[in-house]
Design a protein around this motif. Structure first.
Motif, short mmCIF file in Angstrom:
data_model
loop_
_atom_site.label_atom_id
_atom_site.label_comp_id
_atom_site.label_asym_id
_atom_site.label_seq_id
_atom_site.Cartn_x
_atom_site.Cartn_y
_atom_site.Cartn_z
N PHE A 1 -3.00 -8.07 2.38
CA PHE A 1 -1.88 -7.14 2.25
C PHE A 1 -0.63 -7.92 1.88
CE2 PHE A 1 -4.57 -4.46 4.86
CZ PHE A 1 -4.32 -3.21 4.33
N ARG B 1 8.20 -5.99 5.46
CA ARG B 1 7.38 -4.80 5.67
C ARG B 1 6.01 -4.94 5.02
NH1 ARG B 1 12.07 -0.57 4.09
NH2 ARG B 1 13.39 -0.94 5.91
N VAL B 2 5.01 -4.48 5.74
CA VAL B 2 3.65 -4.51 5.20
C VAL B 2 3.47 -3.30 4.29
CG1 VAL B 2 1.21 -4.62 5.75
CG2 VAL B 2 2.90 -5.48 7.40
N ARG B 3 3.07 -3.56 3.08
CA ARG B 3 2.92 -2.45 2.13
C ARG B 3 1.45 -2.04 2.06
NH1 ARG B 3 7.53 -3.43 -1.66
NH2 ARG B 3 6.28 -2.66 -3.38
N LEU B 4 1.21 -0.88 2.64
CA LEU B 4 -0.19 -0.45 2.78
C LEU B 4 -0.85 -0.18 1.44
CD1 LEU B 4 -0.07 1.87 5.90
CD2 LEU B 4 -0.95 -0.45 5.71
N GLY B 5 -0.06 0.25 0.46
CA GLY B 5 -0.65 0.57 -0.83
C GLY B 5 -0.93 -0.68 -1.66
N VAL C 1 -10.01 -6.89 5.28
CA VAL C 1 -8.74 -6.18 5.21
C VAL C 1 -8.21 -5.83 6.60
CG1 VAL C 1 -8.51 -5.17 2.93
CG2 VAL C 1 -10.11 -4.17 4.56
N GLY C 2 -9.12 -5.45 7.51
CA GLY C 2 -8.70 -5.11 8.88
C GLY C 2 -8.02 -6.29 9.54
N LEU D 1 -4.68 -7.09 7.95
CA LEU D 1 -3.59 -6.20 8.39
C LEU D 1 -3.08 -6.63 9.77
CD1 LEU D 1 -1.80 -3.79 7.88
CD2 LEU D 1 -3.56 -2.31 8.82
N MET E 1 -2.75 -3.45 -1.43
CA MET E 1 -3.82 -4.10 -0.68
C MET E 1 -4.78 -4.76 -1.65
SD MET E 1 -6.48 -2.08 1.78
CE MET E 1 -7.30 -1.27 0.44
N MET F 1 0.68 -7.91 10.64
CA MET F 1 1.57 -7.32 11.63
C MET F 1 2.03 -8.36 12.66
SD MET F 1 -0.25 -3.59 11.89
CE MET F 1 0.84 -2.81 13.07
#
Lengths: 647, 253
Positions: B71, B77-81, B219-220, B223, B83, B227
């Motif tokens: 990510f 900020r983590v940008r979820l889109g 990916v999990g 993320l 990825m 965070m």
């Protein structure tokens, strides 16, 4: 690979209102536009007055504190938001500037969605639009529901009182439906007379079909008739303002205020489906805002009969409720309660005294003073209170005393009756000035007190806890002050008495168990509930009383006592500020609970089911109880007494 | 700091060495990945790629990556889109004991990218961002192997390891708040990052209430790491250590 983290986030959003209304594919898109942010505890996220946040925030973990800053720069808490709650949503509604401060109450993980994204959503989904349209109202409901307080926001340059904005009322709730109207052909003279008769500042001009064609205000009268020197026989249609500015009865009052403020109007005509429905004026707002408790105090003081005062009761309640909603803090509100109740009692005493004379019973046979006892004496009573009063009069010779007492008893009975009529029930324990035991001359009071101090039986102690908080509330007679001084002298160096009193103060323990869970009532009507008064507030009040008496302090208010004790170094400042918070919080929960019950038409009680509180409130309440325990521990050490019963 | 200077030096030598050849643009870009870094700039002003790899096993000599997840963090900020999620065909057997960890069965990687395709895609995604990983040496090893096989040299990006950052920044008191290490069951495959139970992703994430939506997928874990790194950035800034140099000093490998 359907197990990305993203579907989990999607599932989380699915539970968040209003995203729960969206289809999965729309949500998927939203998730792909979402960002995760972290804010450590205490970090300010949005500042009131700054540009509105470009994002909507959804709390994933932690808690956010929503507050406002008032004119004096102090912070007023509006709401605490937790997991799954939103903030920043106001900017969706009205751009410009942020209306609230938001900071991280706990470490905060939030999902951010840009406002542009939300606006696109709103366009495509009417339901979402509806949600954000009513955000304000729901926000306020949530605030009330969570028994949190809100406050009058601010009055800025444009004179907007956001309080109305916050309350989310509809125009229909505030408007005057009974509007003064006239036909266009009526003369200005007649119109002016009607306005005067009705004491209104405007008259709406309607044609034969009932269609609104214009409005004439007192401003029009003075500028167009008086200043221009036109005849008062002019028909109103020549001077009326047309077309009229109107609003729907279903619009929010905030919008009405906004319109009035923008166009510099003092009223708006309310029109539904082309028909006149009412009128809303600045005055309606002023009444609604209840801007002047002073006004009501004035009304009380001017009342000439008991009935007049009794009739004011509903206004008083309204002001108290407004105060509760508006003032962020408990203490000013309790002070207002106390102030109003005291005014009422004082007024009744005054009126009854005059009535006694008028009834041929003569004036007071000796200087006297009406005394408030218990919570009223401490200026701490709330809506849910009964009478606790007494009467003290100047020493008279024994041979005259019976007769003098009779007069005072008769007067007291009338006052007590009036207070009852006003809505303050009689004391079930008979602690009222109409009771011969509590309608005494100064020396008899001193004797009674001394008896309790010398022989502190359980009954005597119970009386002491009520009576030692006495306070004179009327008249020039200084009996109450002298009695206070006697009491201080009498208790000096009575170590044993203080020990017993301290022991008594430790009887009620905060309802916290060993593992800091709530200890609720095990049986009876209030099973599974907490007694906020007995187990939360009473221990603080009792502790303050013991310490204040020991130190010879004359003040009766609990927090004033504790502050004075801190000044003397009896308790440390840190403990004081903790107790301060705890006391306010427990009281706040209690009062908002009362108001809620009252609004629902239930009987008010001091019992609370902790399940009705939200997580954060429960946590705070536990903290508060823990602080109460701390104070009791302090008392226990100071007077070397043990707790009588374990919680 | 020294390792950063060292890396820049190596990078310069590499570029001198490669001079005259014309590598493809993606590679060219990677060669300049350290160029834009200014050590006295706020760390928050840079863009980061937080990565996690799943592998066929623990042996850095014989094992291969089978998935890359990442990510991007921008402005903290983590940008979820934004990825990166790629399965890689390791072109060898996946040991059953590792399947138990990552849940990737041979069927799933039949049509997966080759290591070469994956690393090129990843290079395109990574750009010149700073690379972040938990126990970064492990992940970096496998990335570099793919990189070296494909382009003949290692990734040039600045790499920051969240593991030392966790112990230095988030838990300066050594592990006092963390649970005791779980008993290691030798029958299971456990990656080095997970062996360090004190500061495993699981225990740190659990401590912060970071919901790990899907553990043991690349990916999990990426993320969760992202965070955690977010917190590190926030805490360092609060402590007046918000410049890139502070991050390099505490976490660069």
């Amino acid at each position: 690979m359907d197990d990305y983290p993203l579907p989990r986030i999607l599932n989380f959003l699915k539970k968040v209102v209003p995203f729960n209304m969206l289809e999965s594919d729309v949500l998927q898109h939203i998730v792909s536009r979402t960002e995760i942010a972290f804010y450590p505890r205490g970090e300010k996220i949005i500042r009131m007055g700054d540009n509105a946040s470009p994002n909507l925030f959804i709390i994933q973990t932690g808690a956010a504190r929503v507050s406002i800053t008032d004119e004096t720069g102090s912070e007023i808490l509006i709401d605490i938001r937790g997991e799954g709650d939103l903030f920043g949503g106001f900017s969706v509604l009205r751009g410009a500037e942020a209306l609230f401060n938001v900071s991280a109450e706990e470490d905060l993980i939030v999902f951010l969605i840009s406002i542009d994204e939300i606006k696109a959503l709103i366009k495509a989904n009417p339901k979402i639009k509806q949600y954000f349209d009513t955000t304000l109202v729901r926000n306020i409901k949530a605030v009330r529901k969570s028994a949190d307080h809100q406050a009058s926001l601010f009055t800025r340059d444009n004179q907007l009182d956001i309080d109305m904005f916050l309350t989310g009322k509809r125009v229909s709730e505030l408007m005057t439906a009974n509007v003064l109207t006239c036909l266009p052909g009526k003369t200005v003279q007649q119109a002016a007379r009607d306005m005067l008769d009705r004491r209104v500042g405007s008259i709406v001009v309607v044609d034969e079909n009932g269609t609104v064609v214009g409005i004439v205000t007192d401003a029009d009268l003075s500028s167009k008739i008086l200043a221009d020197g036109r005849s008062i026989q002019t028909p109103v249609h020549e001077i009326m303002s047309a077309p009229v500015s109107s609003i729907s009865s279903q619009a929010y009052t905030f919008d009405a205020l906004l319109d009035m403020s923008r166009h510099d109007l003092s009223q708006l005509v309310v029109i539904d489906d082309g028909q006149l429905a009412g009128i809303i004026s600045e005055r309606d707002f002023q009444i609604e805002i209840g801007s002047s408790p002073l006004g009501i105090i004035n009304d009380i003081d001017k009342s000439q009969s008991i009935k007049e005062v009794v009739d004011l009761r509903s206004n008083v309640d309204r002001i108290l409720e407004m105060a509760m909603r508006r003032s962020g803090e408990v203490r000013p509100m309790v002070a207002l309660f106390a102030e109003l109740n005291e005014r009422v009692a004082r007024r009744f005493v005054h009126i009854v005294e005059a009535e006694m004379i008028a009834d041929g019973l003569g004036g007071p046979p000796a200087p006297y003073c009406w005394m408030a006892m218990g919570s009223e004496g401490r200026l701490e009573q709330t809506l849910f209170t009964d009478q606790d009063n007494a009467l003290i009069y100047e020493d008279v010779p024994n041979k005259d005393n019976d007769e003098v007492q009779q007069w005072f008893l008769q007067m007291a009975e009338r006052v007590v009756g009036a207070l009852e009529q006003y809505g303050i029930p009689r004391c079930s324990g008979g602690i009222m000035a109409s009771n011969p035991k509590w309608c005494l001359r100064l020396s008899d009071w001193e004797e009674t007190f001394l008896g309790w101090i010398r022989n502190p039986t359980p009954t005597a102690l119970r009386m002491a806890t009520i009576f030692f908080d006495f306070r004179g509330i009327n008249g020039a007679y200084d009996g109450a002050i002298r009695l206070r001084q006697s009491l201080i002298d009498m208790t000096k160096r009575r170590k044993h008495f203080f020990r017993v009193l301290a022991q008594n103060a430790l009887y009620n323990r905060p309802p916290l168990g060993f593992l800091r869970q709530f200890v609720v009532e095990k049986t009876g009507e209030h099973k599974n509930k907490l007694n906020l008064k007995m187990n939360g507030l009473a221990p603080i009040v009792d502790a303050a009383r013991v310490l204040a008496l020991e130190q010879g302090l004359a003040v009766t208010n609990t927090m004033e006592r504790l502050e004075a004790l801190t000044d003397r170094g009896v308790i440390n400042r840190e403990l004081l500020s903790e107790i301060d918070d705890a006391y306010d919080f427990i009281n706040f929960i209690r009062i908002s609970h009362h108001l809620k019950f009252q609004a629902q038409g239930h009987l008010m009680t001091n019992f609370l089911d902790p399940a009705l509180l939200n997580n954060i409130q429960r946590k705070w309440l536990k903290e508060s109880f823990a602080i109460v325990s701390k104070l009791q521990d302090f008392l226990s050490v100071r007077y070397q007494v043990k707790f009588l019963k374990e919680a | 700091m020294l390792n950063f200077i060292n890396a820049k030096l190596k990078n310069r030598i590499l570029r001198l060495y490669l001079k005259g050849r014309s590598p493809d643009p993606i590679v060219q870009k990677n060669l300049l990945a350290l160029h834009h870094l200014r050590i006295f700039q706020p760390a928050l002003s840079y863009s980061y790629v937080v990565v996690d790899l799943e592998t066929t096993g623990l042996d850095i000599k014989t094992d291969r990556a089978i998935s890359i997840g990442a990510f991007r963090i921008r402005d903290g900020r983590v940008r979820l889109g934004d990825m990166f999620n790629r399965l890689i065909n390791p072109e060898r057997n996946i040991p059953p004991e590792s399947i138990r960890i990552h849940g990737i069965v041979p069927d799933m990687i039949k049509d997966a990218s080759t290591a070469a395709e994956a690393i090129d895609d990843f290079l395109g995604y990574l750009g010149e961002d700073i690379l972040i990983a938990h126990h970064a040496a492990f992940d970096l090893h496998f990335l570099n192997r793919m990189m070296a096989d494909r382009h003949g040299f290692n990734l040039q990006n600045l790499v920051i390891d969240t593991l030392p950052l966790c112990s230095r920044i988030l838990f300066p008191q050594p592990y006092a708040m963390l649970s005791r290490p779980a008993k290691v069951n030798t029958g299971h495959y456990i990656s080095p990052a997970r062996q360090q139970t004190y500061l495993s992703l699981d225990s740190i994430a659990g401590l912060f209430g970071i919901k790990v939506w899907r553990r043991h997928t690349a990916v999990g874990d990426a993320l969760a790491t992202a965070m955690i790194f977010q917190r590190i950035l926030s805490k360092m800034e609060k402590a007046g250590k918000g410049k890139l140099i502070h991050l390099i000093n505490s976490g660069a490998i």
